[in-house]
Design a protein around this motif. Structure first.
Motif, short mmCIF file in Angstrom:
data_model
loop_
_atom_site.label_atom_id
_atom_site.label_comp_id
_atom_site.label_asym_id
_atom_site.label_seq_id
_atom_site.Cartn_x
_atom_site.Cartn_y
_atom_site.Cartn_z
N ARG A 29 -7.56 7.84 5.38
CA ARG A 29 -8.22 7.19 4.25
C ARG A 29 -8.91 8.25 3.41
N ARG A 30 -8.62 8.21 2.10
CA ARG A 30 -9.25 9.13 1.16
C ARG A 30 -9.54 8.38 -0.12
N ALA A 31 -10.78 8.50 -0.62
CA ALA A 31 -11.22 7.83 -1.84
C ALA A 31 -10.93 6.34 -1.76
N GLY A 32 -11.12 5.77 -0.57
CA GLY A 32 -10.96 4.34 -0.38
C GLY A 32 -9.53 3.88 -0.18
N GLN A 33 -8.57 4.76 -0.40
CA GLN A 33 -7.15 4.40 -0.28
C GLN A 33 -6.60 4.84 1.07
N ALA A 34 -5.79 3.99 1.68
CA ALA A 34 -5.15 4.33 2.95
C ALA A 34 -3.74 4.85 2.70
N TYR A 35 -3.37 5.89 3.43
CA TYR A 35 -2.03 6.48 3.37
C TYR A 35 -1.49 6.52 4.79
N VAL A 36 -0.22 6.15 4.96
CA VAL A 36 0.39 6.14 6.30
C VAL A 36 1.67 6.99 6.26
N TYR A 37 1.83 7.84 7.27
CA TYR A 37 2.99 8.72 7.37
C TYR A 37 3.56 8.67 8.78
N LEU A 38 4.84 9.03 8.89
CA LEU A 38 5.46 9.25 10.18
C LEU A 38 4.80 10.50 10.78
N SER A 88 8.17 17.44 2.58
CA SER A 88 7.13 16.41 2.62
C SER A 88 7.18 15.62 3.91
N LEU A 89 6.02 15.07 4.25
CA LEU A 89 5.95 14.10 5.34
C LEU A 89 6.66 12.82 4.89
N THR A 90 7.10 12.02 5.85
CA THR A 90 7.76 10.75 5.54
C THR A 90 6.70 9.67 5.38
N ALA A 91 6.55 9.17 4.15
CA ALA A 91 5.55 8.13 3.86
C ALA A 91 6.06 6.78 4.39
N ILE A 92 5.13 5.99 4.89
CA ILE A 92 5.42 4.64 5.37
C ILE A 92 4.76 3.65 4.41
N ASP A 93 5.53 2.68 3.94
CA ASP A 93 4.95 1.67 3.04
C ASP A 93 3.83 0.94 3.75
N CYS A 94 2.69 0.82 3.07
CA CYS A 94 1.58 0.08 3.67
C CYS A 94 0.86 -0.70 2.58
N ARG A 95 0.16 -1.72 3.01
CA ARG A 95 -0.71 -2.47 2.11
C ARG A 95 -1.96 -2.83 2.89
N GLU A 96 -3.01 -3.12 2.15
CA GLU A 96 -4.27 -3.46 2.79
C GLU A 96 -4.77 -4.77 2.21
N ASP A 97 -5.21 -5.66 3.09
CA ASP A 97 -5.82 -6.92 2.64
C ASP A 97 -7.10 -7.15 3.45
N ALA A 98 -7.64 -8.34 3.38
CA ALA A 98 -8.91 -8.64 4.06
C ALA A 98 -8.80 -8.47 5.57
N GLN A 99 -7.60 -8.67 6.14
CA GLN A 99 -7.41 -8.52 7.58
C GLN A 99 -7.34 -7.05 7.99
N GLY A 100 -6.78 -6.22 7.14
CA GLY A 100 -6.64 -4.80 7.47
C GLY A 100 -5.39 -4.20 6.89
N LEU A 101 -4.89 -3.17 7.57
CA LEU A 101 -3.71 -2.43 7.11
C LEU A 101 -2.44 -2.97 7.74
N TRP A 102 -1.41 -3.08 6.92
CA TRP A 102 -0.10 -3.53 7.34
C TRP A 102 0.93 -2.47 6.95
N VAL A 103 1.92 -2.25 7.83
CA VAL A 103 2.94 -1.25 7.53
C VAL A 103 4.32 -1.87 7.65
N ASP A 104 5.26 -1.26 6.94
CA ASP A 104 6.66 -1.67 6.96
C ASP A 104 7.44 -0.57 7.66
#
Length: 105
Positions: A29-38, A88-104
């Motif tokens: 997490r950086r500047a409030g944004q979550a990033y997910v990678y392999l 580059s690292l392999t990015a994983i699609d993610c989204r965040e909602d009230a429950q938390g982080l979700w990944v594809d």
């Protein structure tokens, strides 16, 4: 989409490792944004962390591979220093909602 963790489980300027369906991932997490990678360095295909959940350099501003010290931008996973510069690292699609982080994965 699969549930990764709650938002509170990934604090600002921290990283965490996860395993989902046999895929090793990590989130930052950086500047409030979550990033997910392999969790796989493009140089040797090894995991990046030097201790559990430790994926960042000492300044918490770059992702660092523990094996050969390669440095990656948090925002897009591009290697900016080390043996795999330009890859580059392999990015994983993610989204965040009230429950938390979700990944594809």
């Amino acid at each position: 989409m699969k549930f990764l963790c709650t938002g509170a489980d990934l604090l600002e300027a921290t990283s965490r490792g996860f395993e989902i369906d046999g895929n090793k991932l990590f989130a930052v997490r950086r500047a409030g944004q979550a990033y997910v990678y392999l969790n796989r360095c493009p140089h040797r295909g090894v995991g990046l962390e030097w201790q559990p959940d430790q994926f960042l350099d000492p300044s918490n501003s770059l992702i660092q591979c523990a094996t050969h010290g390669a440095l990656f931008l948090i925002e897009d996973g591009e290697c900016v220093a080390g043996p795999c510069a330009g890859q580059s690292l392999t990015a994983i699609d993610c989204r965040e909602d009230a429950q938390g982080l979700w990944v594809d994965v």
